[in-house]
Design a protein around this motif. Structure first.
Motif, short mmCIF file in Angstrom:
data_model
loop_
_atom_site.label_atom_id
_atom_site.label_comp_id
_atom_site.label_asym_id
_atom_site.label_seq_id
_atom_site.Cartn_x
_atom_site.Cartn_y
_atom_site.Cartn_z
N ARG A 77 35.35 33.27 32.65
CA ARG A 77 35.78 32.39 33.74
C ARG A 77 35.07 32.95 35.08
N GLU A 78 35.34 32.71 35.47
CA GLU A 78 35.42 32.81 36.40
C GLU A 78 36.66 32.73 37.80
N LEU A 79 36.64 33.75 39.02
CA LEU A 79 38.12 34.44 38.74
C LEU A 79 38.49 34.25 40.35
N THR A 80 39.48 33.43 40.08
CA THR A 80 39.70 32.69 42.44
C THR A 80 39.48 34.29 42.52
N PRO A 81 40.11 34.20 43.83
CA PRO A 81 39.91 34.98 45.02
C PRO A 81 41.07 36.44 44.40
N SER A 82 42.26 35.90 44.26
CA SER A 82 43.52 36.87 44.31
C SER A 82 42.76 37.19 42.46
N ASP A 83 42.83 36.44 42.00
CA ASP A 83 42.48 37.62 40.51
C ASP A 83 41.22 38.76 40.75
N LYS A 84 40.12 37.91 41.22
CA LYS A 84 39.11 38.59 41.91
C LYS A 84 39.76 40.61 42.44
N TYR A 92 43.25 43.29 36.06
CA TYR A 92 42.80 41.87 35.73
C TYR A 92 42.81 42.49 33.57
N SER A 129 31.90 39.47 37.66
CA SER A 129 31.59 37.54 37.95
C SER A 129 30.02 37.58 37.66
#
Ligand SMILES: Nc1ncnc2c1ncn2[C@@H]1O[C@H](COP(=O)(O)OP(=O)(O)O)[C@@H](O)[C@H]1O
Ligand SMILES: Nc1ccn([C@@H]2O[C@H](COP(=O)(O)O)[C@@H](O)[C@H]2O)c(=O)n1
Length: 232
Positions: A77-84, A92, A129
């Protein structure tokens, strides 16, 4: 390991694929779908590569391949900025089933089984990503290998495979392979690799990957003793 990302021709020299879901005149010909599971660095992509080499498929143009290999890692999945930000620190959990886009995997494999041409996202471990706008086109083939740590975890996906293989490699060998690979090829440092392994990779392997090897009909055993992958 994804198949080559070079943009293929739509009409091969022997006219095998006509760009419209037909191979050799057969509408929507369904490939034989093989799931290849196993822990991280067990050798899944190496086994798939060897199968393709043995069948003379590596130097064949994408559109003409009779055997293709797809990695589950293309479906992170594409990550949210905080997960990134967490991923950039090795904090993560990429080994949890929720990290994968299960619906996209299912739909893609259904399309492949229906003989359709599919575009698979290209994944970059260095940025955690997808490579924006980059896809690998998978053309209808006779055999499709789908490899990844959790390809047998999701029941709906597992049930799509005609054959299930598990690459069975002991965990110290896998860690010994993963450390140099992640440092040399995935842009990680030693501390990050070891922390990620202890906090996420090892526990998730035991909880989500290993219990599903009983679905496999065949085992590939690799160990430090057959250190030459060409002997597989
Ligand atoms: N049988 C083997 N003997 C020695 N090294 C291997 C063997 N199989 C794979 N490797 C190496 O281990 C690393 C991980 O292999 P890979 O096939 O990418 O594993 P996976 O796809 O399961 O993560 C790679 O550097 C690869 O060259
Ligand atoms: N951004 C990412 C994505 C995945 N990983 C790790 O990759 C492993 C799966 O790939 P294998 O080739 O080893 O099967 C998995 O264990 C994830 O931890 C990562 O580190 N970063």
């Amino acid at each position: 390991m994804a198949a080559s990302s070079t943009e293929p021709k739509t009409n091969g020299p022997n006219g095998r694929y006509n760009g419209n879901g037909r191979i050799n005149g057969v509408e929507g010909k369904s490939p034989f779908l093989i799931g290849v599971a196993g822990g991280t660095a067990s050798g899944k992509s190496t086994v798939c590569k060897r199968i393709m080499e043995k069948l003379g498929q590596v130097d064949v143009d994408n559109a003409q391949r009779q055997v293709v290999s797809i990695s589950q890692d293309s479906f992170y999945r594409e990550l949210t900025p905080s997960d990134k930000a967490k991923a950039d620190r090795g904090q993560y959990n990429f080994d949890h089933p929720d990290a994968f886009n299960e619906d996209l995997i299912f739909q893609t494999l259904k399309d492949i089984l229906a003989g359709k041409k599919c575009d698979i996202p290209v994944y970059d471990y260095k940025t955690n990503s997808r490579c924006e706008g980059q896809f690998t086109t998978i053309y209808p083939a006779d055999v499709v290998l789908f490899e990844g740590i959790l390809v047998f975890y999701f029941p709906e996906i597992r049930d799509l495979f005609h054959m299930k293989l598990f690459v069975d490699t002991d965990s110290d060998t896998r860690l010994a392979r993963r450390v140099p690979r992640d440092i040399n090829e995935r842009g990680r440092d030693l501390e990050q690799v070891l922390n990620q392994y202890m906090n996420y990779v090892k526990p998730a392997f035991e909880e989500f990957c290993l219990p599903n090897n009983n679905h496999a009909s065949g085992l590939f055993r690799t160990s430090a003793y057959n250190a030459n992958p060409s002997s597989l």
